[in-house]
Motif scaffolding. Structure first.
Motif, PDB file in Angstrom:
ATOM      1  N   LEU A 240       0.821  -1.205   0.000  1.00 44.77           N
ATOM      2  CA  LEU A 240       0.000   0.000   0.000  1.00 44.77           C
ATOM      3  C   LEU A 240       0.861   1.264   0.000  1.00 44.77           C
ATOM      4  CD1 LEU A 240      -2.781  -1.023   2.554  1.00 44.77           C
ATOM      5  CD2 LEU A 240      -3.040  -0.739   0.081  1.00 44.77           C
ATOM      6  N   LEU A 241       1.947   1.239   0.737  1.00 44.93           N
ATOM      7  CA  LEU A 241       2.827   2.396   0.772  1.00 44.93           C
ATOM      8  C   LEU A 241       3.488   2.610  -0.593  1.00 44.93           C
ATOM      9  CD1 LEU A 241       4.192   4.692   2.257  1.00 44.93           C
ATOM     10  CD2 LEU A 241       5.873   3.056   3.142  1.00 44.93           C
ATOM     11  N   ASP A 242       3.915   1.543  -1.213  1.00 45.19           N
ATOM     12  CA  ASP A 242       4.502   1.661  -2.555  1.00 45.19           C
ATOM     13  C   ASP A 242       3.475   2.230  -3.540  1.00 45.19           C
ATOM     14  OD1 ASP A 242       6.909   0.691  -1.699  1.00 45.19           O
ATOM     15  OD2 ASP A 242       6.542  -1.378  -2.339  1.00 45.19           O
ATOM     16  N   GLU A 243       2.240   1.774  -3.409  1.00 39.88           N
ATOM     17  CA  GLU A 243       1.174   2.268  -4.279  1.00 39.88           C
ATOM     18  C   GLU A 243       0.937   3.757  -4.045  1.00 39.88           C
ATOM     19  OE1 GLU A 243      -3.588   1.507  -4.399  1.00 39.88           O
ATOM     20  OE2 GLU A 243      -2.314  -0.298  -4.466  1.00 39.88           O
ATOM     21  N   PHE A 244       0.933   4.178  -2.789  1.00 42.09           N
ATOM     22  CA  PHE A 244       0.761   5.597  -2.472  1.00 42.09           C
ATOM     23  C   PHE A 244       1.898   6.428  -3.063  1.00 42.09           C
ATOM     24  CE2 PHE A 244       1.425   9.431  -0.065  1.00 42.09           C
ATOM     25  CZ  PHE A 244       0.152   9.901   0.180  1.00 42.09           C
ATOM     26  N   ARG A 245       3.125   5.947  -2.924  1.00 41.33           N
ATOM     27  CA  ARG A 245       4.275   6.677  -3.452  1.00 41.33           C
ATOM     28  C   ARG A 245       4.167   6.862  -4.962  1.00 41.33           C
ATOM     29  NH1 ARG A 245       8.725   3.282   0.052  1.00 41.33           N
ATOM     30  NH2 ARG A 245       8.972   4.754   1.797  1.00 41.33           N
ATOM     31  N   ARG A 246       3.783   5.799  -5.665  1.00 44.21           N
ATOM     32  CA  ARG A 246       3.650   5.902  -7.120  1.00 44.21           C
ATOM     33  C   ARG A 246       2.578   6.923  -7.491  1.00 44.21           C
ATOM     34  NH1 ARG A 246       4.159   0.216  -6.683  1.00 44.21           N
ATOM     35  NH2 ARG A 246       1.907  -0.027  -6.956  1.00 44.21           N
ATOM     36  N   GLU A 247       1.435   6.869  -6.799  1.00 43.62           N
ATOM     37  CA  GLU A 247       0.358   7.814  -7.089  1.00 43.62           C
ATOM     38  C   GLU A 247       0.785   9.241  -6.760  1.00 43.62           C
ATOM     39  OE1 GLU A 247      -2.831   6.347  -4.737  1.00 43.62           O
ATOM     40  OE2 GLU A 247      -3.278   4.644  -6.062  1.00 43.62           O
ATOM     41  N   HIS A 248       1.495   9.410  -5.659  1.00 43.83           N
ATOM     42  CA  HIS A 248       1.948  10.738  -5.260  1.00 43.83           C
ATOM     43  C   HIS A 248       2.931  11.309  -6.274  1.00 43.83           C
ATOM     44  CE1 HIS A 248       3.244  13.997  -2.603  1.00 43.83           C
ATOM     45  NE2 HIS A 248       4.493  13.648  -2.849  1.00 43.83           N
ATOM     46  N   GLU A 249       3.864  10.485  -6.722  1.00 41.72           N
ATOM     47  CA  GLU A 249       4.854  10.951  -7.693  1.00 41.72           C
ATOM     48  C   GLU A 249       4.206  11.254  -9.040  1.00 41.72           C
ATOM     49  OE1 GLU A 249       7.640   7.787  -7.573  1.00 41.72           O
ATOM     50  OE2 GLU A 249       8.445   8.344  -5.589  1.00 41.72           O
ATOM     51  N   ALA A 250       3.224  10.443  -9.433  1.00 38.66           N
ATOM     52  CA  ALA A 250       2.526  10.695 -10.693  1.00 38.66           C
ATOM     53  C   ALA A 250       1.754  12.008 -10.618  1.00 38.66           C
ATOM     54  CB  ALA A 250       1.587   9.533 -11.006  1.00 38.66           C
ATOM     55  N   ALA A 251       1.082  12.261  -9.493  1.00 41.85           N
ATOM     56  CA  ALA A 251       0.333  13.512  -9.324  1.00 41.85           C
ATOM     57  C   ALA A 251       1.276  14.705  -9.309  1.00 41.85           C
ATOM     58  CB  ALA A 251      -0.482  13.447  -8.028  1.00 41.85           C
ATOM     59  N   ARG A 252       2.440  14.544  -8.693  1.00 39.95           N
ATOM     60  CA  ARG A 252       3.414  15.637  -8.657  1.00 39.95           C
ATOM     61  C   ARG A 252       3.952  15.942 -10.053  1.00 39.95           C
ATOM     62  NH1 ARG A 252       8.616  14.065  -5.573  1.00 39.95           N
ATOM     63  NH2 ARG A 252       8.797  12.866  -7.506  1.00 39.95           N
ATOM     64  N   ASP A 253       4.257  14.867 -10.810  1.00 40.68           N
ATOM     65  CA  ASP A 253       4.750  15.061 -12.176  1.00 40.68           C
ATOM     66  C   ASP A 253       3.712  15.757 -13.048  1.00 40.68           C
ATOM     67  OD1 ASP A 253       7.072  13.837 -11.405  1.00 40.68           O
ATOM     68  OD2 ASP A 253       6.585  11.883 -12.289  1.00 40.68           O
ATOM     69  N   GLN A 254       2.446  15.360 -12.854  1.00 44.59           N
ATOM     70  CA  GLN A 254       1.363  15.968 -13.634  1.00 44.59           C
ATOM     71  C   GLN A 254       1.216  17.451 -13.283  1.00 44.59           C
ATOM     72  OE1 GLN A 254      -2.379  13.975 -13.155  1.00 44.59           O
ATOM     73  NE2 GLN A 254      -3.404  15.155 -14.734  1.00 44.59           N
ATOM     74  N   THR A 255       1.348  17.777 -12.000  1.00 50.85           N
ATOM     75  CA  THR A 255       1.244  19.165 -11.580  1.00 50.85           C
ATOM     76  C   THR A 255       2.386  19.988 -12.146  1.00 50.85           C
ATOM     77  OG1 THR A 255       0.115  18.533  -9.525  1.00 50.85           O
ATOM     78  CG2 THR A 255       1.184  20.695  -9.574  1.00 50.85           C
ATOM     79  N   GLU A 256       3.594  19.431 -12.057  1.00 47.82           N
ATOM     80  CA  GLU A 256       4.739  20.156 -12.573  1.00 47.82           C
ATOM     81  C   GLU A 256       4.656  20.361 -14.090  1.00 47.82           C
ATOM     82  OE1 GLU A 256       8.059  17.890 -11.290  1.00 47.82           O
ATOM     83  OE2 GLU A 256       7.997  18.642  -9.214  1.00 47.82           O
ATOM     84  N   ALA A 257       4.144  19.338 -14.791  1.00 52.29           N
ATOM     85  CA  ALA A 257       3.998  19.465 -16.253  1.00 52.29           C
ATOM     86  C   ALA A 257       2.987  20.545 -16.589  1.00 52.29           C
ATOM     87  CB  ALA A 257       3.543  18.123 -16.837  1.00 52.29           C
ATOM     88  N   GLY A 258       1.960  20.692 -15.756  1.00 48.08           N
ATOM     89  CA  GLY A 258       0.936  21.702 -16.027  1.00 48.08           C
ATOM     90  C   GLY A 258       1.393  23.110 -15.776  1.00 48.08           C
ATOM     91  N   THR A 259       2.486  23.259 -14.970  1.00 46.39           N
ATOM     92  CA  THR A 259       2.970  24.602 -14.655  1.00 46.39           C
ATOM     93  C   THR A 259       4.153  25.018 -15.537  1.00 46.39           C
ATOM     94  OG1 THR A 259       4.441  23.683 -12.957  1.00 46.39           O
ATOM     95  CG2 THR A 259       2.251  24.417 -12.260  1.00 46.39           C
ATOM     96  N   ARG A 260       4.655  24.098 -16.376  1.00 45.15           N
ATOM     97  CA  ARG A 260       5.767  24.447 -17.245  1.00 45.15           C
ATOM     98  C   ARG A 260       5.285  25.328 -18.394  1.00 45.15           C
ATOM     99  NH1 ARG A 260       7.031  18.596 -17.354  1.00 45.15           N
ATOM    100  NH2 ARG A 260       8.402  18.137 -15.601  1.00 45.15           N
ATOM    101  N   PRO A 261       6.058  26.329 -18.790  1.00 45.41           N
ATOM    102  CA  PRO A 261       5.653  27.172 -19.927  1.00 45.41           C
ATOM    103  C   PRO A 261       5.718  26.383 -21.225  1.00 45.41           C
ATOM    104  CG  PRO A 261       7.889  27.716 -19.211  1.00 45.41           C
ATOM    105  CD  PRO A 261       7.343  26.761 -18.186  1.00 45.41           C
ATOM    106  N   ASP A 262       4.814  26.697 -22.151  1.00 44.32           N
ATOM    107  CA  ASP A 262       4.799  26.003 -23.443  1.00 44.32           C
ATOM    108  C   ASP A 262       6.025  26.410 -24.259  1.00 44.32           C
ATOM    109  OD1 ASP A 262       2.429  24.848 -22.744  1.00 44.32           O
ATOM    110  OD2 ASP A 262       1.190  26.419 -23.676  1.00 44.32           O
TER     111      ASP A 262
END
Length: 262
Positions: A240-262
């Motif tokens: 469960l902890l590994d699953e949480f880490r993967r989801e957390h990292e994926a959400a963080r990557d998605q957030t960072e990608a959304g804030t990068r300038p085009d």
């Protein structure tokens, strides 16, 4: 005092501070139900001079005053009087850090005496003679031990059988199993600040338990990795902890990608 109730005696120069803190809420209810009995003892009542003196200048000089042996010792002896074993605790920033495990240990005993210091502290000879251990609620200094004593009594009171209307509340508290608690939600289900996670509305109790366990593990990993390092996890918890880490990292990557300038 109800049969089998835990008894806590507090030696303090400010008994009204303790009594006011413990009059309401869970601890107030525990006292009303006869599950917990709290009594205060003021060292000034045991002073032998007309000024009811309880402190004196420190030997060797220096600022402030030190609480004297005589009145404190007399108050402690009265507080410790009675049947059954008694553990005496001095609330001090120099003590061991208070944890939920330590609270549970105290809650299992029938008697506890809490000594609240003031000024520059208590004559060291009394501590060596009359105190079993020193406990701290954190690495900071308060004006006295009363608020720390109230914190300890509140934590102990909620663990008394019957103090909480729902016995499972204590089991789900942060630190009860070495982890922080999972996040909680209530109605409205949808709102301007977001929606309740769908799993909590599913009625699938197994899925809800799994989600809550995963969130507790993940929250502890994010906020208190020191606790996680001291907790022995079974295979399911590690998954469960590994699953949480993967989801957390994926959400963080998605957030960072959304804030990068085009």
């Amino acid at each position: 005092m109800g049969k089998g109730a835990m008894r806590i005696d507090v030696v303090t120069l400010f008994p009204e501070l303790i009594e006011n803190c413990l009059r309401s809420g869970v601890v107030g209810r525990a006292q009303e139900r006869g599950l917990l009995a709290v009594r205060t003892w003021n060292p000034r009542d045991f002073a032998t001079d007309s000024h009811r003196t309880v402190d004196d200048r420190p030997c060797g000089g220096g600022p402030g005053m030190v609480m004297m042996i005589g009145p404190l010792q007399a108050a402690l002896e009265r507080a410790q009087d009675g049947d059954g074993p008694v553990r005496t605790v001095y609330l001090s920033p120099q003590g061991v850090r208070l944890t939920q495990a330590k609270v549970a240990q105290f809650a299992r005993g029938p008697r506890l005496v809490l000594l609240c210091g003031r000024y520059e502290g208590v004559d060291e000879r009394l501590l060596a003679h009359a105190v079993d251990e020193e406990v701290s609620i954190g690495d900071y200094v308060l004006s006295g031990g009363e608020l720390a004593a109230a914190v300890l009594i509140d934590a102990i009171g909620r663990l008394q059988d019957g103090a909480l209307n729902d016995a499972q509340s204590a089991e789900q508290d942060s630190f009860s199993d070495g982890l922080l608690d999972c996040p909680h939600y209530t109605r409205p289900v949808r709102g301007a600040l977001g929606d309740v996670p769908p799993v909590l509305l599913s009625g699938d109790h197994a899925a809800i338990r799994r989600w809550r366990r995963k969130q507790a593990l993940g929250r502890t990993w994010l906020r208190r990795p020191d606790l996680l390092a001291r907790t022995e996890l079974d295979a399911e918890s590690r998954r469960l902890l590994d699953e949480f880490r993967r989801e957390h990292e994926a959400a963080r990557d998605q957030t960072e990608a959304g804030t990068r300038p085009d």
